[in-house]
Design a protein around this motif. Structure first.
Motif, mmCIF file in Angstrom:
data_model
loop_
_atom_site.group_PDB
_atom_site.id
_atom_site.type_symbol
_atom_site.label_atom_id
_atom_site.label_comp_id
_atom_site.label_asym_id
_atom_site.label_seq_id
_atom_site.Cartn_x
_atom_site.Cartn_y
_atom_site.Cartn_z
ATOM 1 N N GLN A 41 51.572 29.422 57.258
ATOM 2 C CA GLN A 41 50.683 30.576 57.432
ATOM 3 C C GLN A 41 49.773 30.742 56.225
ATOM 4 O O GLN A 41 48.596 31.099 56.371
ATOM 5 N N LEU A 42 50.310 30.455 55.040
ATOM 6 C CA LEU A 42 49.500 30.568 53.820
ATOM 7 C C LEU A 42 48.305 29.637 53.882
ATOM 8 O O LEU A 42 47.193 30.006 53.483
ATOM 9 N N LYS A 51 56.456 33.054 51.085
ATOM 10 C CA LYS A 51 55.434 33.237 50.073
ATOM 11 C C LYS A 51 54.968 34.690 50.107
ATOM 12 O O LYS A 51 54.734 35.244 51.180
ATOM 13 N N SER A 52 54.865 35.287 48.927
ATOM 14 C CA SER A 52 54.263 36.617 48.852
ATOM 15 C C SER A 52 52.819 36.460 48.381
ATOM 16 O O SER A 52 52.535 35.682 47.473
ATOM 17 N N ALA A 97 37.561 37.261 45.762
ATOM 18 C CA ALA A 97 38.848 37.952 45.830
ATOM 19 C C ALA A 97 39.867 37.310 44.894
ATOM 20 O O ALA A 97 39.886 36.087 44.720
ATOM 21 N N LEU A 98 40.692 38.154 44.267
ATOM 22 C CA LEU A 98 41.781 37.663 43.428
ATOM 23 C C LEU A 98 43.031 37.544 44.296
ATOM 24 O O LEU A 98 43.486 38.527 44.883
ATOM 25 N N VAL A 99 43.570 36.337 44.381
ATOM 26 C CA VAL A 99 44.737 36.086 45.235
ATOM 27 C C VAL A 99 45.869 35.570 44.364
ATOM 28 O O VAL A 99 45.719 34.563 43.662
ATOM 29 N N VAL A 100 47.006 36.262 44.396
ATOM 30 C CA VAL A 100 48.189 35.873 43.636
ATOM 31 C C VAL A 100 49.276 35.474 44.634
ATOM 32 O O VAL A 100 49.626 36.254 45.525
ATOM 33 N N ILE A 101 49.810 34.256 44.480
ATOM 34 C CA ILE A 101 50.804 33.732 45.420
ATOM 35 C C ILE A 101 52.087 33.442 44.657
ATOM 36 O O ILE A 101 52.075 32.806 43.605
ATOM 37 N N GLU A 102 53.214 33.914 45.187
ATOM 38 C CA GLU A 102 54.507 33.712 44.544
ATOM 39 C C GLU A 102 55.550 33.301 45.572
ATOM 40 O O GLU A 102 55.435 33.629 46.763
ATOM 41 N N ASP A 103 56.572 32.597 45.101
ATOM 42 C CA ASP A 103 57.718 32.267 45.950
ATOM 43 C C ASP A 103 58.670 33.453 45.975
ATOM 44 O O ASP A 103 58.966 34.054 44.930
#
Length: 289
Positions: free
Chosen positions: A255-256, A206-207, A270-276
């Protein structure tokens, strides 16, 4: 220096042992798919496996003999064009597939609903190939030819495999009949989907991109929790023309689940963007192609 060499050799043999056991497991599942689902219901396959099935249906040649002979010839070609480590692991896979193909049927499964063994066989085939690939081997056959096409002509490995498989599967309809040929194509499609999904999960991560007013505190907390590198990217907001670093990190799914609450505690806004993403070392990129 001597201790470093011993540790290096130990790690190397541990990897070889792990890969060897994975390949044996994959070879067993592969043989079960053929012996218990495909052959009993006269469903073909692609590549060399398809030729073993056709040889069995038309000439009653034991599948393990055809598999060993034809894949042996292709592995000789592989020594000329491919990495020798892959070829040796593939030889190990072919050997164990041939051994397991010689064993009696394990499940003794029989049904008139022919779509069931086609799907079940395809799922098992995909899982088996995924495990063997994870052990750094191949099932030889069309895989060897596909890797050569990928290396020298840039064709994606999955596409090349499907091409070579269909070259065998479609004409096999002359022996196994139109219905079973269609079931063979279904089985090939299912196995390709399962394999692609397994390969896509290899090295999957995950990024996480974070924009926050508490950059230093969030970065420190993430660094402490993840115990790995974190990247700060200089960014500038267009509307307010405000410069602010973005936090970028790669982590696993477990971990995410740990770090999201940490971010929310420090900065709820906070703005959190999660991607594969697929995060692997360069030399392992061919495993996800």
């Amino acid at each position: 220096m001597k201790g470093t060499i011993i540790i290096s050799l130990s790690a190397k043999w541990t990897t070889i042992l792990k890969n060897g056991l994975l390949i044996i497991l994959g070879a067993f599942i592969y043989a079960v798919a053929i012996n218990d689902f495909l052959i009993p219901h006269q469903i073909g396959e692609g590549g060399v496996t398809g030729l073993t099935a056709v040889g069995y249906y038309a000439l009653h040649i034991p599948p393990f003999i055809t598999n060993l002979v034809l894949n042996g010839l292709l592995l000789v070609i592989g020594f000329r064009f491919l990495d020798q480590k892959t070829v040796w692991y593939s030889l190990w896979a072919v050997l164990w597939i041939s051994i397991f193909l010689k064993l009696p049927r394990l499940l003794q499964y029989q049904t008139r609903q022919t779509i069931i063994p086609a799907i079940a066989g395809g799922v098992l085939m995909g899982i088996a190939m995924g495990i063997i690939f994870r052990g750094e081997g191949t099932i030889a056959g069309s895989t060897i030819l596909a890797k050569i096409m990928n290396r020298y002509f840039g064709m994606m490995t999955g596409t090349a495999m499907l091409l070579f498989d269909l070259i065998v599967a479609i004409p096999s309809g002359l022996i196994i009949g139109l219905q079973n040929m269609i079931l063979t194509v279904v089985e090939l499609y299912v196995s390709a989907v399962v394999l692609n999904n397994l390969l896509s999960r290899f090295g999957a991560k995950k990024s996480v991109t974070i924009i926050t007013n508490q950059t230093d505190q969030v970065t420190a907390a993430l660094s402490k929790r993840l115990k790995q590198g974190i990247t700060l990217v200089n960014a500038k907001g267009y509307y307010y023309q405000e410069k602010r670093p973005m936090i970028y990190a790669i982590c696993s799914k477990p971990q995410l689940a740990e770090i999201v609450p940490v971010i929310s505690t420090i900065d709820p806004d906070a703005l959190v963007v999660i991607e594969d993403v697929h995060s692997v070392k360069g030399e392992l990129l061919d495993k996800i192609l």
